[in-house]
Design a protein around this motif. Sequence first.
Motif, PDB file in Angstrom:
ATOM      1  N   ASP A   1       5.928   8.774  19.504  1.00 41.90           N
ATOM      2  CA  ASP A   1       6.591   9.648  20.471  1.00 41.90           C
ATOM      3  C   ASP A   1       7.368  10.774  19.790  1.00 41.90           C
ATOM      4  OD1 ASP A   1       8.181   7.585  19.493  1.00 41.90           O
ATOM      5  OD2 ASP A   1       9.586   7.708  21.172  1.00 41.90           O
ATOM      6  N   GLU A   2       7.826  10.549  18.549  1.00 41.92           N
ATOM      7  CA  GLU A   2       8.539  11.595  17.802  1.00 41.92           C
ATOM      8  C   GLU A   2       7.610  12.366  16.862  1.00 41.92           C
ATOM      9  OE1 GLU A   2      11.952  10.019  15.760  1.00 41.92           O
ATOM     10  OE2 GLU A   2      12.330   8.581  17.371  1.00 41.92           O
ATOM     11  N   ARG A   3       6.339  11.969  16.815  1.00 46.01           N
ATOM     12  CA  ARG A   3       5.349  12.545  15.903  1.00 46.01           C
ATOM     13  C   ARG A   3       5.858  12.510  14.462  1.00 46.01           C
ATOM     14  NH1 ARG A   3       2.935  17.409  19.425  1.00 46.01           N
ATOM     15  NH2 ARG A   3       4.038  18.645  17.917  1.00 46.01           N
ATOM     16  N   ARG A   4       6.214  11.285  14.052  1.00 43.91           N
ATOM     17  CA  ARG A   4       6.746  11.065  12.701  1.00 43.91           C
ATOM     18  C   ARG A   4       6.145   9.809  12.097  1.00 43.91           C
ATOM     19  NH1 ARG A   4      13.036  10.647  11.858  1.00 43.91           N
ATOM     20  NH2 ARG A   4      12.427   8.552  12.383  1.00 43.91           N
ATOM     21  N   ILE A   5       5.932   9.866  10.803  1.00 40.07           N
ATOM     22  CA  ILE A   5       5.543   8.696  10.019  1.00 40.07           C
ATOM     23  C   ILE A   5       6.528   8.620   8.863  1.00 40.07           C
ATOM     24  CG2 ILE A   5       3.786   7.680   8.534  1.00 40.07           C
ATOM     25  CD1 ILE A   5       1.684   9.119  10.243  1.00 40.07           C
ATOM     26  N   VAL A   6       7.187   7.481   8.737  1.00 38.97           N
ATOM     27  CA  VAL A   6       8.155   7.280   7.656  1.00 38.97           C
ATOM     28  C   VAL A   6       7.560   6.275   6.683  1.00 38.97           C
ATOM     29  CG1 VAL A   6      10.491   6.595   7.052  1.00 38.97           C
ATOM     30  CG2 VAL A   6      10.063   7.689   9.252  1.00 38.97           C
ATOM     31  N   LEU A   7       7.416   6.684   5.431  1.00 44.96           N
ATOM     32  CA  LEU A   7       6.904   5.815   4.373  1.00 44.96           C
ATOM     33  C   LEU A   7       8.085   5.307   3.551  1.00 44.96           C
ATOM     34  CD1 LEU A   7       4.133   8.307   3.473  1.00 44.96           C
ATOM     35  CD2 LEU A   7       3.701   6.038   4.387  1.00 44.96           C
ATOM     36  N   TYR A   8       8.081   4.017   3.254  1.00 46.56           N
ATOM     37  CA  TYR A   8       9.177   3.406   2.495  1.00 46.56           C
ATOM     38  C   TYR A   8       8.727   3.201   1.052  1.00 46.56           C
ATOM     39  CZ  TYR A   8      10.841   2.674   7.214  1.00 46.56           C
ATOM     40  OH  TYR A   8      11.235   2.869   8.500  1.00 46.56           O
ATOM     41  N   ARG A   9       9.338   3.959   0.161  1.00 48.74           N
ATOM     42  CA  ARG A   9       8.911   4.010  -1.238  1.00 48.74           C
ATOM     43  C   ARG A   9       9.019   2.665  -1.949  1.00 48.74           C
ATOM     44  NH1 ARG A   9      11.300   4.613  -6.094  1.00 48.74           N
ATOM     45  NH2 ARG A   9      13.363   4.871  -5.199  1.00 48.74           N
ATOM     46  N   LEU A  10      10.166   2.026  -1.879  1.00 49.99           N
ATOM     47  CA  LEU A  10      10.364   0.801  -2.661  1.00 49.99           C
ATOM     48  C   LEU A  10       9.424  -0.329  -2.247  1.00 49.99           C
ATOM     49  CD1 LEU A  10      14.224   0.918  -3.129  1.00 49.99           C
ATOM     50  CD2 LEU A  10      12.452   1.388  -4.813  1.00 49.99           C
ATOM     51  N   PRO A  11       9.264  -0.624  -0.958  1.00 48.91           N
ATOM     52  CA  PRO A  11       8.295  -1.670  -0.619  1.00 48.91           C
ATOM     53  C   PRO A  11       6.853  -1.328  -1.019  1.00 48.91           C
ATOM     54  CG  PRO A  11       9.745  -1.274   1.226  1.00 48.91           C
ATOM     55  CD  PRO A  11      10.020  -0.209   0.219  1.00 48.91           C
ATOM     56  N   ILE A  12       6.476  -0.068  -0.883  1.00 44.13           N
ATOM     57  CA  ILE A  12       5.110   0.319  -1.264  1.00 44.13           C
ATOM     58  C   ILE A  12       4.918   0.131  -2.757  1.00 44.13           C
ATOM     59  CG2 ILE A  12       3.505   2.266  -1.465  1.00 44.13           C
ATOM     60  CD1 ILE A  12       4.653   3.294   1.211  1.00 44.13           C
ATOM     61  N   GLU A  13       5.888   0.570  -3.548  1.00 40.64           N
ATOM     62  CA  GLU A  13       5.760   0.461  -5.001  1.00 40.64           C
ATOM     63  C   GLU A  13       5.879  -0.980  -5.492  1.00 40.64           C
ATOM     64  OE1 GLU A  13       7.378   4.684  -6.780  1.00 40.64           O
ATOM     65  OE2 GLU A  13       8.791   3.044  -6.554  1.00 40.64           O
ATOM     66  N   ARG A  14       6.826  -1.703  -4.966  1.00 41.95           N
ATOM     67  CA  ARG A  14       7.121  -3.029  -5.533  1.00 41.95           C
ATOM     68  C   ARG A  14       6.316  -4.163  -4.928  1.00 41.95           C
ATOM     69  NH1 ARG A  14      13.567  -2.428  -6.569  1.00 41.95           N
ATOM     70  NH2 ARG A  14      13.348  -0.702  -8.027  1.00 41.95           N
ATOM     71  N   LEU A  15       5.881  -4.017  -3.691  1.00 41.98           N
ATOM     72  CA  LEU A  15       5.130  -5.095  -3.059  1.00 41.98           C
ATOM     73  C   LEU A  15       3.625  -4.877  -3.112  1.00 41.98           C
ATOM     74  CD1 LEU A  15       7.452  -5.754   0.016  1.00 41.98           C
ATOM     75  CD2 LEU A  15       7.395  -6.948  -2.180  1.00 41.98           C
ATOM     76  N   GLY A  16       3.217  -3.696  -3.523  1.00 37.73           N
ATOM     77  CA  GLY A  16       1.796  -3.453  -3.728  1.00 37.73           C
ATOM     78  C   GLY A  16       1.404  -4.045  -5.074  1.00 37.73           C
ATOM     79  N   HIS A  17       0.240  -4.655  -5.119  1.00 33.26           N
ATOM     80  CA  HIS A  17      -0.208  -5.302  -6.353  1.00 33.26           C
ATOM     81  C   HIS A  17      -1.478  -4.619  -6.844  1.00 33.26           C
ATOM     82  CE1 HIS A  17       2.786  -8.393  -5.798  1.00 33.26           C
ATOM     83  NE2 HIS A  17       2.375  -8.548  -4.550  1.00 33.26           N
ATOM     84  N   PRO A  18      -1.329  -3.634  -7.751  1.00 37.16           N
ATOM     85  CA  PRO A  18      -2.530  -2.958  -8.250  1.00 37.16           C
ATOM     86  C   PRO A  18      -3.358  -3.895  -9.130  1.00 37.16           C
ATOM     87  CG  PRO A  18      -0.581  -2.190  -9.417  1.00 37.16           C
ATOM     88  CD  PRO A  18      -0.106  -3.113  -8.339  1.00 37.16           C
ATOM     89  N   HIS A  19      -4.657  -3.634  -9.184  1.00 39.75           N
ATOM     90  CA  HIS A  19      -5.545  -4.435 -10.028  1.00 39.75           C
ATOM     91  C   HIS A  19      -5.192  -4.264 -11.495  1.00 39.75           C
ATOM     92  CE1 HIS A  19      -7.948  -5.387  -6.576  1.00 39.75           C
ATOM     93  NE2 HIS A  19      -8.123  -4.110  -6.303  1.00 39.75           N
ATOM     94  N   ARG A  20      -4.818  -3.070 -11.852  1.00 43.78           N
ATOM     95  CA  ARG A  20      -4.376  -2.763 -13.210  1.00 43.78           C
ATOM     96  C   ARG A  20      -3.043  -2.060 -13.102  1.00 43.78           C
ATOM     97  NH1 ARG A  20      -9.191   0.194 -16.260  1.00 43.78           N
ATOM     98  NH2 ARG A  20      -8.881  -1.187 -18.008  1.00 43.78           N
ATOM     99  N   ASP A  21      -2.202  -2.255 -14.068  1.00 45.73           N
ATOM    100  CA  ASP A  21      -0.878  -1.633 -14.048  1.00 45.73           C
ATOM    101  C   ASP A  21      -0.927  -0.312 -14.815  1.00 45.73           C
ATOM    102  OD1 ASP A  21       1.762  -1.316 -13.403  1.00 45.73           O
ATOM    103  OD2 ASP A  21       2.492  -2.464 -15.123  1.00 45.73           O
ATOM    104  N   ASP A  22      -1.510   0.696 -14.182  1.00 40.80           N
ATOM    105  CA  ASP A  22      -1.541   2.029 -14.781  1.00 40.80           C
ATOM    106  C   ASP A  22      -1.285   3.058 -13.686  1.00 40.80           C
ATOM    107  OD1 ASP A  22      -3.915   2.014 -13.375  1.00 40.80           O
ATOM    108  OD2 ASP A  22      -5.211   2.339 -15.100  1.00 40.80           O
ATOM    109  N   ASP A  23      -1.139   4.313 -14.083  1.00 44.96           N
ATOM    110  CA  ASP A  23      -0.779   5.374 -13.140  1.00 44.96           C
ATOM    111  C   ASP A  23      -1.813   5.542 -12.028  1.00 44.96           C
ATOM    112  OD1 ASP A  23       1.603   5.943 -14.389  1.00 44.96           O
ATOM    113  OD2 ASP A  23       0.767   7.530 -15.645  1.00 44.96           O
TER     114      ASP A  23
END
Length: 144
Positions: A90-112
């Motif tokens: 309704d506000e036409r907004r998407i809020v992304l939360y940096r810390l949960p995305i970075e810390r709770l995401g589990h990449p296959h390899r730990d590189d950039d």
Amino acid sequence: MAWRRTRTPEKTPARRSRHGRHGREGRSAVVRPPLPPLDTRVERFDLAVGTAVEFLRSAWPELREVRFEIADMPTAADADGIPRWSVLSDERRIVLYRLPIERLGHPHRDDDLHRRMIVEGAVFRAAAQYLDRDPWDLGHDRFH
């Protein structure tokens, strides 16, 4: 006959002192060497979000008027745990939360590259939730 001082050649070069003839330290260079650009996690996150949003806006006109915002953390957890993003249609907004995305995401390899893929995946999934579509529908050409 005038007396002349002659220098005898030395085997080792003379060491230059930083002290001048008045006992003060010599001056340093006026211009320092260029510093490397700052490259922090926050800047890398912002860059990854910005490029993904730019791609999505160019492919989906419905997202051109949507504001994508970045916050560090959500205010509270929900029934599913800690949210990675909030979609406020309704506000036409998407809020992304940096810390949960970075810390709770589990990449296959730990590189950039893989950390960037985690961030871009979150942007695509949030935009897909906003558009009520599958995330793979948003950028099918991007992944081939």
